[in-house]
Design an enzyme around this catalytic site. Structure first.
Site, PDB file in Angstrom:
ATOM      1  N   CYS A   6       1.282  -1.031  -0.075  1.00 26.77           N
ATOM      2  CA  CYS A   6       0.297  -0.111   0.158  1.00 26.77           C
ATOM      3  C   CYS A   6       0.653   1.229  -0.084  1.00 26.77           C
ATOM      4  CB  CYS A   6      -0.997  -0.113   1.303  1.00 26.77           C
ATOM      5  SG  CYS A   6      -0.284  -0.398   2.690  1.00 26.77           S
TER       6      CYS A   6
ATOM      7  N   GLU B 159      -2.212   0.793  -4.666  1.00 27.21           N
ATOM      8  CA  GLU B 159      -2.074  -0.432  -4.184  1.00 27.21           C
ATOM      9  C   GLU B 159      -1.297  -0.664  -4.822  1.00 27.21           C
ATOM     10  OE1 GLU B 159      -2.931  -3.560  -1.089  1.00 27.21           O
ATOM     11  OE2 GLU B 159      -3.201  -0.719  -1.367  1.00 27.21           O
TER      12      GLU B 159
END
Length: 471
Positions: free
Chosen positions: A380, A423
């Site tokens: 992330c 992401e």
């Protein structure tokens, strides 16, 4: 900012982070007396020039299916706004600035209409309370925060909405605390607009992850459900998941389905595969793939998330998944050591660490596991991934055993529209595996071109370029 422009910015951010990897490898090489070991074909200047400085091909950012109101989890702060009124929203100042001002959530594009309605309802109730909101500067006050979790994949009525209100009750008469909490509960018995299936819980003490000041009075902490049930249910790719207040779950439900679909397509699972799911949260990744593999082993440090993962497996009739509650750096090596030779030969690993990345001991354990030929890394925060990638890809040494990995492909996925975050999924493979595949591709290319001279001395750079064209 228009959404197309957001995607351009995120592509630039991801690629900028990945371009750091060759430089970070060069920095790490300076402390090695055998620097020639760091001259890896996949990071040669010619290959980097072909890819504009990137260490591997990078796909275009996969857009989000929904760009507004998509968050299934929001953590609202309770405090006072610029004019001193009670507000349930998001902090505008910082404690370091000696400023704790809360802006209302109305107009924030990532928050759903259902959550906004709940925030407004709570705000109205708290404005009438004799107990003040908590102030992070003075460390005084009763009402601290409100966590909201919402289901999105629901076909049998309104979405579920779970609210968890955190309070600082130490030092107050229990009768007064009980009275205020009962008033809050009563306010949420009345329907919201838009309609939801609402549950309400109360947490005594600081929410998880929030700094607890040394001067705060001690109190018995815990979460009590006062309305509805202690979790919500969400559906992903046909599976039902139970999500408690503190459990990890991707904040974008539709985006999570896109992520799982990509992982399924890239991890080459078979009926004999053993899937190691490191930092598994509530088991989303492992359970989504459980029916395609022999066995799933999930590792997660959050006890409530592990309990949710086990419950999620049971509710979906999945019997080939186990979840271990432990820190990844402690459990990964132990799990790998107890696998049978045949299980090791069929091992597939997916890691989905928190923002800071994997603990160095997890990286070393995965490198040391020789039968593990490839792994998928879900990040992330791309810069944290680059730090881990240096450890995965550096040459073999006493501290970093095992054949090094190479970065083969990267896929950015936008799970967070209207934020700078993106992401990143990356595929890493052992360098000898990559070399074997590229040699085979080069041989096929030479045969197709009529077997030119010089075929016995394959050039790494030419093999890479031809291999990309064949793919």
């Amino acid at each position: 900012l228009e959404y197309a422009a957001q995607l351009e910015q995120k592509q630039h951010f991801v690629e900028k982070a990945l371009r750091r990897l060759p430089r970070e490898m060069q920095v790490a090489a300076r402390s090695d007396t055998q620097r020639e070991r760091w001259r890896m074909p996949w990071l040669s200047q010619e290959r980097l020039n072909q890819r504009h400085g990137l260490p591997c091909p990078v796909a275009p950012v996969l857009p989000a299916a929904a760009t507004h109101g998509y968050r299934n989890k929001c953590e609202f702060t309770i405090g006072r706004d610029e004019i001193g009124s009670v507000a349930v929203g998001f902090t505008l100042g910082t404690v370091r600035e000696r400023k704790h001002v809360v802006g209302r959530a109305d107009g924030v594009p990532t928050v759903s209409a259902e959550m906004l309605a709940a925030a407004r309802r709570a705000q109205a109730v708290l404005a009438e309370s004799p107990l003040p909101p908590y102030d992070k500067v003075s460390h005084e006050g009763f009402w601290r925060a409100m966590l909201a979790r919402q289901s999105f994949a629901h076909a049998d009525g309104p979405p579920e909405l779970l609210l968890c209100v955190a309070v600082q009750a130490a030092g107050l008469p229990e009768e007064q605390v009980a009275s205020e909490l009962a008033r809050l509960r009563e306010a949420f018995v009345a329907p919201l607009d838009p309609p939801v299936r609402l549950s309400l819980a109360v947490r005594r003490g600081a929410p998880p992850g929030e700094y607890k000041h040394a001067g705060e009075p001690a109190e018995a902490e815990g979460v009590e459900t006062v309305l509805g049930r202690e979790y919500i249910e969400e559906t992903l790719l046909g599976l039902s998941f139970r999500i408690s207040p503190d459990a990890f779950f991707q904040v974008n439900t539709l985006g999570a389905e896109s992520l799982l679909t990509l992982l399924r397509a890239q991890c080459s699972l078979g009926p004999d595969s053993v899937l190691l799911d490191v930092c598994c949260g509530t088991g989303t990744i492992g359970l989504a793939m459980a029916r395609s593999v022999k066995r799933v082993i999930g590792i997660e440090s959050n006890a409530q998330a592990v309990a949710d993962a086990a419950a999620n497996a049971a509710r979906n009739g999945i019997t080939n998944a186990e979840f271990i509650c432990a820190k990844a750096e402690q459990a990964t090596r132990q799990v790998l050591e107890r696998l049978t030779p045949s299980e090791l030969d069929s091992l597939v690993a997916i890691v989905d660490p928190p923002r800071a990345g994997l603990h160095p001991d997890v990286v070393k354990a995965l490198r040391r596991c020789a039968p593990l030929r490839s792994l998928l890394f879900v990040a992330c925060h791309a810069p944290a991934f680059v730090t881990n990638a240096v450890s995965f890809c550096r040459p073999t040494s006493p501290s970093f055993a095992g054949v090094p990995f190479e970065l083969v492909q990267a896929w950015p996925i936008d799970l967070f529209p209207h934020t700078p975050h993106c992401e990143l999924v990356t595929l890493l493979e052992r360098s000898d595996l990559v070399a074997e595949r590229e040699a085979a591709q080069a041989k096929r290319s030479r045969a197709g071109a009529g077997g030119e001279e010089g075929g016995d001395e394959w050039d790494w750079e030419e093999g890479e370029e031809e291999g990309e064209e064949e793919e």
